[in-house]
Design a protein around this motif. Structure first.
Motif, PDB file in Angstrom:
ATOM      1  N   LEU A  72      18.648 -24.390  -9.914  1.00  0.00           N
ATOM      2  CA  LEU A  72      18.574 -24.320 -11.367  1.00  0.00           C
ATOM      3  C   LEU A  72      19.607 -25.247 -12.006  1.00  0.00           C
ATOM      4  O   LEU A  72      19.315 -25.956 -12.983  1.00  0.00           O
ATOM      5  N   ILE A  73      20.816 -25.265 -11.464  1.00  0.00           N
ATOM      6  CA  ILE A  73      21.861 -26.156 -11.973  1.00  0.00           C
ATOM      7  C   ILE A  73      21.438 -27.616 -11.810  1.00  0.00           C
ATOM      8  O   ILE A  73      21.594 -28.432 -12.720  1.00  0.00           O
ATOM      9  N   ALA A  74      20.886 -27.937 -10.625  1.00  0.00           N
ATOM     10  CA  ALA A  74      20.437 -29.312 -10.386  1.00  0.00           C
ATOM     11  C   ALA A  74      19.345 -29.713 -11.362  1.00  0.00           C
ATOM     12  O   ALA A  74      19.291 -30.861 -11.827  1.00  0.00           O
ATOM     13  N   ALA A  75      18.472 -28.757 -11.722  1.00  0.00           N
ATOM     14  CA  ALA A  75      17.366 -29.069 -12.625  1.00  0.00           C
ATOM     15  C   ALA A  75      17.832 -29.273 -14.054  1.00  0.00           C
ATOM     16  O   ALA A  75      17.284 -30.118 -14.778  1.00  0.00           O
ATOM     17  N   ILE A  76      18.842 -28.521 -14.491  1.00  0.00           N
ATOM     18  CA  ILE A  76      19.235 -28.588 -15.901  1.00  0.00           C
ATOM     19  C   ILE A  76      20.393 -29.544 -16.157  1.00  0.00           C
ATOM     20  O   ILE A  76      20.608 -29.972 -17.295  1.00  0.00           O
ATOM     21  N   GLN A  77      21.148 -29.946 -15.130  1.00  0.00           N
ATOM     22  CA  GLN A  77      22.342 -30.750 -15.391  1.00  0.00           C
ATOM     23  C   GLN A  77      22.042 -32.110 -16.044  1.00  0.00           C
ATOM     24  O   GLN A  77      22.875 -32.597 -16.817  1.00  0.00           O
ATOM     25  N   PRO A  78      20.867 -32.744 -15.830  1.00  0.00           N
ATOM     26  CA  PRO A  78      20.603 -33.983 -16.585  1.00  0.00           C
ATOM     27  C   PRO A  78      20.262 -33.735 -18.050  1.00  0.00           C
ATOM     28  O   PRO A  78      20.230 -34.672 -18.840  1.00  0.00           O
ATOM     29  N   GLY A  79      19.999 -32.484 -18.405  1.00  0.00           N
ATOM     30  CA  GLY A  79      19.609 -32.148 -19.765  1.00  0.00           C
ATOM     31  C   GLY A  79      18.206 -31.585 -19.819  1.00  0.00           C
ATOM     32  O   GLY A  79      17.401 -31.761 -18.895  1.00  0.00           O
ATOM     33  N   LEU A  80      17.892 -30.886 -20.889  1.00  0.00           N
ATOM     34  CA  LEU A  80      16.546 -30.360 -21.081  1.00  0.00           C
ATOM     35  C   LEU A  80      15.577 -31.502 -21.360  1.00  0.00           C
ATOM     36  O   LEU A  80      15.895 -32.407 -22.140  1.00  0.00           O
ATOM     37  N   PRO A  81      14.392 -31.485 -20.765  1.00  0.00           N
ATOM     38  CA  PRO A  81      13.384 -32.464 -21.171  1.00  0.00           C
ATOM     39  C   PRO A  81      12.981 -32.208 -22.616  1.00  0.00           C
ATOM     40  O   PRO A  81      12.863 -31.050 -23.040  1.00  0.00           O
ATOM     41  N   LEU A  82      12.802 -33.247 -23.373  1.00  0.00           N
ATOM     42  CA  LEU A  82      12.465 -33.118 -24.795  1.00  0.00           C
ATOM     43  C   LEU A  82      10.958 -32.982 -24.936  1.00  0.00           C
ATOM     44  O   LEU A  82      10.241 -33.899 -25.377  1.00  0.00           O
ATOM     45  N   VAL A  83      10.490 -31.795 -24.549  1.00  0.00           N
ATOM     46  CA  VAL A  83       9.072 -31.437 -24.573  1.00  0.00           C
ATOM     47  C   VAL A  83       8.962 -30.037 -25.175  1.00  0.00           C
ATOM     48  O   VAL A  83       9.963 -29.309 -25.243  1.00  0.00           O
ATOM     49  N   PRO A  84       7.766 -29.617 -25.595  1.00  0.00           N
ATOM     50  CA  PRO A  84       7.654 -28.313 -26.261  1.00  0.00           C
ATOM     51  C   PRO A  84       8.115 -27.122 -25.446  1.00  0.00           C
ATOM     52  O   PRO A  84       8.659 -26.163 -26.012  1.00  0.00           O
ATOM     53  N   ARG A  85       7.902 -27.134 -24.115  1.00  0.00           N
ATOM     54  CA  ARG A  85       8.316 -25.992 -23.276  1.00  0.00           C
ATOM     55  C   ARG A  85       9.283 -26.495 -22.193  1.00  0.00           C
ATOM     56  O   ARG A  85       8.935 -26.586 -21.007  1.00  0.00           O
ATOM     57  N   PRO A  86      10.509 -26.807 -22.560  1.00  0.00           N
ATOM     58  CA  PRO A  86      11.436 -27.424 -21.599  1.00  0.00           C
ATOM     59  C   PRO A  86      11.830 -26.501 -20.448  1.00  0.00           C
ATOM     60  O   PRO A  86      12.033 -26.966 -19.326  1.00  0.00           O
ATOM     61  N   TYR A  87      11.938 -25.199 -20.715  1.00  0.00           N
ATOM     62  CA  TYR A  87      12.375 -24.298 -19.644  1.00  0.00           C
ATOM     63  C   TYR A  87      11.288 -24.115 -18.591  1.00  0.00           C
ATOM     64  O   TYR A  87      11.598 -23.781 -17.441  1.00  0.00           O
ATOM     65  N   ALA A  88      10.028 -24.318 -18.956  1.00  0.00           N
ATOM     66  CA  ALA A  88       8.960 -24.289 -17.960  1.00  0.00           C
ATOM     67  C   ALA A  88       9.152 -25.439 -16.970  1.00  0.00           C
ATOM     68  O   ALA A  88       9.010 -25.258 -15.752  1.00  0.00           O
ATOM     69  N   GLU A  89       9.513 -26.632 -17.491  1.00  0.00           N
ATOM     70  CA  GLU A  89       9.767 -27.772 -16.602  1.00  0.00           C
ATOM     71  C   GLU A  89      11.023 -27.561 -15.770  1.00  0.00           C
ATOM     72  O   GLU A  89      11.056 -27.884 -14.584  1.00  0.00           O
ATOM     73  N   ILE A  90      12.068 -27.023 -16.392  1.00  0.00           N
ATOM     74  CA  ILE A  90      13.289 -26.719 -15.643  1.00  0.00           C
ATOM     75  C   ILE A  90      12.977 -25.721 -14.535  1.00  0.00           C
ATOM     76  O   ILE A  90      13.432 -25.869 -13.384  1.00  0.00           O
TER      77      ILE A  90
END
Length: 329
Positions: free
Chosen positions: A172-190
């Motif tokens: 989870l840390i590896a997925a979020i450390q670059p930042g949230l993707p600027l898309v409507p459902r960013p946590y789904a991508e994370i």
């Protein structure tokens, strides 16, 4: 900047929504459309005003990190700055006004990798690296009030229960450390990047916030691009028995972005108390430092003020290997 840009940059440096549609929720609060909010954040990221939208982790809750410095001959400064910045583990790299003129932060999943990076840099430089790990923090924020109101929140209260690592946290840390993707459902991508559902990702990020592993979640701004063009790292040599009291005094001022105790490296480096002050000009920073010296009783102690001259690198810290790299390794 327009009103929407100002509110996004100033009001959401912390407290970012942990909901399935955070940008839609921000838009509703700001009287804008979700697409407009996303487009504005992408534009601010492209222009450099925003580093990312995401998490700031508290040092040593996850991973390992240290401040380090080199005394580099002027003729080799550009070369060594490039070498240091080339490491993905280096997230900040600055030239400062001092004999020790190259200052950088190394962050890695564990202490062994931090030491390996420092050893390689030392070998390339042909001179010793100052190794200055943090021992205690009094205020760590790097949030910036862009309105001049002085209304930005200070450190949050101590957590009711300290962070306890769980299986899946590294992913989870590896997925979020670059930042949230600027898309409507960013946590789904994370969540997909971490091998979990959107709901699981949101819940665990909330627990990491509550446990103080994540210090804040929000818009991470770049101070220089937003007009804070002067900054100084002030250091003091104070008795070890007094450092905590003095550090708490420094950390209570709203113009302080960072304050902490670090290990001395004798005989080369005697200082154990540090703070960072950012301002729109050098005179403002000096005035703030004069206030600290007078009101916290710091003038009696040996000290130095190291103004930043050049920024070679500034990005988010890397606390975990991206999943693709870990699988390849």
């Amino acid at each position: 900047m327009n009103d929407l840009e100002l509110h996004l940059l100033n009001d959401f440096q912390r407290g970012f929504p942990l909901t399935p549609t955070p940008f839609r929720d921000l838009a509703a609060r700001l009287g804008a459309g979700e697409g407009e909010v996303l487009a504005t954040l992408r534009r601010l990221q492209d222009t450099g005003a925003v580093s990312r939208v995401g998490a700031v982790f508290r040092p040593h809750r996850v991973g390992a990190s240290t401040l380090a410095a080199l005394a580099v001959p002027p003729a080799r400064l550009e070369e060594m700055a490039r070498r240091v910045s080339a490491y993905p583990e280096v997230n900040h790299n600055y030239q400062r006004e001092h004999h020790y003129n190259l200052w950088f932060v190394v962050t890695a999943p564990g202490e062994a990798r931090v030491q390996q990076v420092l050893a390689e840099i030392e070998q390339a430089a042909g001179s010793p690296v100052l190794y200055l790990p943090m021992l205690e923090d009094y205020h760590i924020d790097l949030g910036f009030d862009l309105t001049g109101s002085g209304g930005h929140a200070r450190d949050k209260a101590a957590p009711a229960a300290a962070y306890q690592a769980q299986p899946g946290d590294r992913s989870l840390i590896a997925a979020i450390q670059p930042g949230l993707p600027l898309v409507p459902r960013p946590y789904a991508e994370i969540g997909r990047g971490a091998g979990m559902s959107e709901e699981q990702a949101i819940r665990r990020l909330g627990e990491m916030l509550e446990g103080d592993a994540i210090k804040r979640l929000g818009v991470i701004v770049r101070h220089h691009e937003l007009g804070y063009r002067a900054n100084a790292m002030a250091v003091w040599d104070v008795p070890d028995e007094a450092v905590s009291q003095l550090g708490r005094c420094i950390g209570g001022y709203d113009f302080i972005t960072l304050c902490y105790r670090r290990r001395r490296q004798l005989p080369a480096w005697r200082y154990n108390l540090y703070c960072m002050v950012h301002g729109r000009d050098r005179e403002t920073v000096l005035a703030h430092l004069e206030t600290l010296g007078r009101e916290c009783g710091l003038d009696a102690y040996p000290h130095e003020r190291l103004f930043s001259l050049r920024r070679f690198k500034q990005c988010g810290a890397r606390y975990a290997e991206p999943v693709a790299e870990a699988q390849a390794a």
